[in-house]
Scaffold this active site. Structure first.
Site, PDB file in Angstrom:
ATOM      1  N   HIS A   1       0.804  -1.230   0.000  1.00 50.91           N
ATOM      2  CA  HIS A   1       0.000   0.000   0.000  1.00 50.91           C
ATOM      3  C   HIS A   1       0.831   1.271   0.000  1.00 50.91           C
ATOM      4  CE1 HIS A   1       0.078  -0.883   4.320  1.00 50.91           C
ATOM      5  NE2 HIS A   1      -0.890  -1.751   4.239  1.00 50.91           N
TER       6      HIS A   1
ATOM      7  N   TYR B   1       9.842   0.030   8.290  1.00 48.93           N
ATOM      8  CA  TYR B   1       8.502  -0.501   8.585  1.00 48.93           C
ATOM      9  C   TYR B   1       7.808   0.390   9.617  1.00 48.93           C
ATOM     10  CZ  TYR B   1       5.069  -4.042   9.974  1.00 48.93           C
ATOM     11  OH  TYR B   1       3.916  -4.722  10.253  1.00 48.93           O
TER      12      TYR B   1
ATOM     13  N   ASP C   1      -3.496  -9.359   4.769  1.00 53.32           N
ATOM     14  CA  ASP C   1      -2.195 -10.033   4.681  1.00 53.32           C
ATOM     15  C   ASP C   1      -2.062 -11.107   5.762  1.00 53.32           C
ATOM     16  OD1 ASP C   1      -2.254  -7.725   6.281  1.00 53.32           O
ATOM     17  OD2 ASP C   1      -0.089  -7.450   6.235  1.00 53.32           O
TER      18      ASP C   1
ATOM     19  N   HIS D   1      -5.185 -10.048  13.867  1.00 53.67           N
ATOM     20  CA  HIS D   1      -5.371  -8.831  13.054  1.00 53.67           C
ATOM     21  C   HIS D   1      -6.133  -9.200  11.790  1.00 53.67           C
ATOM     22  CE1 HIS D   1      -4.711  -5.097  11.119  1.00 53.67           C
ATOM     23  NE2 HIS D   1      -3.504  -5.284  10.645  1.00 53.67           N
TER      24      HIS D   1
ATOM     25  N   HIS E   1       5.536 -10.239  10.120  1.00 52.19           N
ATOM     26  CA  HIS E   1       6.254  -9.908   8.881  1.00 52.19           C
ATOM     27  C   HIS E   1       7.745 -10.033   9.128  1.00 52.19           C
ATOM     28  CE1 HIS E   1       2.854  -8.300   6.629  1.00 52.19           C
ATOM     29  NE2 HIS E   1       2.525  -7.525   7.637  1.00 52.19           N
TER      30      HIS E   1
ATOM     31  N   HIS F   1      -1.880  -2.337  14.264  1.00 50.15           N
ATOM     32  CA  HIS F   1      -1.925  -1.276  13.295  1.00 50.15           C
ATOM     33  C   HIS F   1      -3.365  -0.817  12.958  1.00 50.15           C
ATOM     34  CE1 HIS F   1      -1.836  -1.350   8.590  1.00 50.15           C
ATOM     35  NE2 HIS F   1      -1.602  -0.121   8.930  1.00 50.15           N
TER      36      HIS F   1
ATOM     37  N   GLU G   1      -6.472  -7.436   8.941  1.00 56.74           N
ATOM     38  CA  GLU G   1      -5.979  -7.025   7.617  1.00 56.74           C
ATOM     39  C   GLU G   1      -5.618  -8.268   6.800  1.00 56.74           C
ATOM     40  OE1 GLU G   1      -2.953  -3.949   7.550  1.00 56.74           O
ATOM     41  OE2 GLU G   1      -3.503  -3.413   5.508  1.00 56.74           O
TER      42      GLU G   1
ATOM     43  N   ASP H   1       1.666  -7.204  13.644  1.00 60.20           N
ATOM     44  CA  ASP H   1       2.380  -6.163  12.884  1.00 60.20           C
ATOM     45  C   ASP H   1       3.520  -5.513  13.681  1.00 60.20           C
ATOM     46  OD1 ASP H   1       1.162  -6.248  10.391  1.00 60.20           O
ATOM     47  OD2 ASP H   1      -0.393  -4.811  10.906  1.00 60.20           O
TER      48      ASP H   1
HETATM   49 FE1  FEO Z   1      -1.827  -4.383   9.326  1.00 54.47          FE
HETATM   50 FE2  FEO Z   1       0.510  -6.718   8.253  1.00 54.47          FE
HETATM   51  O1  FEO Z   1      -1.173  -5.901   8.402  1.00 54.47           O
END
Ligand code: FEO
Length: 387
Positions: A24, A192, A82, A78, A223, A145, A80, A164
């Site tokens: 993004h 990051y 991903d 989370h 991640h 996040h 999101e 995250d």
């Molecule tokens: Fe807020 Fe890695 O997603």
């Protein structure tokens, strides 16, 4: 495609995204990974999943350890996509699985997927689930996040699944912090933080208060690389970044048409150099906005320049301003600058945007058409007086 054991019966079963270069708007030049984890106890637990297109890779790793139909719990730290993107796929293999998530997590999942037949177990900070020989505790970490974020902690193993928080976008066969170059790891953690976490400093501070109370041997991020050898380092850095602590550093970022604004950038650089600042100067024609943000998180000054084009600013500078404004760095001093032909509108626009972003604009400098050596020297002298 091996799974990796973190501690006895706790495995990394995530997926490596070697190709991704845009997350993004954030240039992920080293790729990324989506880390999910499998805990084998009396109950079998999957912690988070991976992006939908890497589902097969995660599944392959899970199958090396257990039949996926035997999974009892999926923890969704989370929503999101991903991290949640493969939940709708794997749930088909274990239809009675219980999804453990926060109240906002449940809401979010229901807004992303058809959850008609999903079984939810909603947890809040302080709640735990027993999975046999271990207990998993939950801590809600809203806005680190998204509002739904939480982390999961196993005190018996001293592992925190941080989602995250503490992550980095790195694709690697190394899974742990002692298996990749340290400077690259810290650089990517900083990038990051600057491009994902920066707007939420006060929320990070609250989380850090809680995290510091925990005994932690492994930070299992969602991640990139898992922290085990340099936990104190990354905790100290998050503490510093989330306090918006700055260094004696100036970031000068600009674009230029006929090099007049570039000459101004250099004159401003000379002023900071004279005052012994650490300087990072970027021409946006060749630098990605997310790389500028990486340096900005500890910069005392941000200087932004654009010539006036069509009564406005160059599109590259507009993009940077929009991106930076959203990430909302706090407590910064700023300088707007640029050359112009017949109306100095770019400088005014930059100054207004910086002011609206809450920055203290200490100088606004404009030069008509091409600066002379004398004008550049005067510019350097004026900046020296205000910094
Ligand atoms: Fe807020 Fe890695 O997603």
């Amino acid at each position: 495609m091996k799974s990796v054991e973190l501690k006895k019966d706790i495995y990394w079963v995530g997926a490596v995204d070697w190709d991704i270069r845009n997350f993004h708007g954030y240039l992920t030049q080293r790729g990324s990974s989506y880390n999910s984890y499998l805990i084998m106890d009396e109950k079998i637990v999957l912690v988070d999943s991976v992006k939908h297109y890497l589902y097969e890779e995660m599944l392959e790793r899970i199958k090396q350890i257990v039949d996926p139909s035997k999974i009892d719990y999926i923890i969704c730290n989370h929503v999101e996509m991903d991290h949640s993107g493969s939940i709708p796929k794997i749930i088909k293999l274990c239809p009675n699985v219980i999804i453990v998530t926060s109240p906002q997590g449940e809401k979010g999942l229901k807004m992303h997927y058809d959850t008609t037949n999903w079984n939810f177990h909603i947890v809040k900070s302080g709640d735990t689930i027993n999975i046999g020989t271990r207990n998993i505790a939950f801590l809600q970490t809203p806005m680190v996040h998204w509002p739904d974020n939480m982390v999961s902690y196993i005190s018996e193993e001293k592992i925190i699944f941080s989602n995250d928080a503490f992550g980095q976008h790195i694709a690697s066969t190394g899974r742990f912090d002692d298996e990749v170059p340290y400077s690259m790891l810290v650089e990517e953690a900083r990038k990051y933080y600057a491009n994902i976490v920066l707007p939420y400093g006060s929320q990070v501070q609250k989380v850090m208060e809680e995290v510091k109370k925990l005994d932690i041997e492994i930070i299992a991020t969602s991640h990139g690389i898992i922290w085990r050898n340099y936990i104190a380092d990354i905790v100290r850095l998050y503490d510093k970044w989330s306090r918006n602590e700055t260094e004696k550093k100036a970031v000068i970022v600009y674009d230029t048409m006929w090099e007049s604004t570039k000459k101004m950038a250099n004159a401003i650089k000379d002023a900071f150099e004279d005052k012994d600042y650490n300087i990072h100067m970027y021409n946006l024609q060749g630098t990605h906005i997310s790389d500028v943000m990486t340096e900005l998180i500890t910069a005392e000054y941000i200087c932004i320049g654009s010539p006036t084009l069509n009564s406005s600013i160059l599109p590259t500078v507009a993009a940077f301003l929009a991106y930076m404004k959203g990430l909302a760095p706090k407590n910064r001093k700023a300088i707007a600058f640029g050359s112009y032909g017949w109306a100095p509108l770019s400088i005014k626009e930059i100054e207004e945007t910086l002011t609206k972003a809450g920055m203290d604009v200490v100088a606004s400098e404009k030069i008509n058409f091409v600066p002379t050596e004398v004008q550049l020297k005067e510019l350097t002298d004026r900046i020296k007086k205000v910094i």
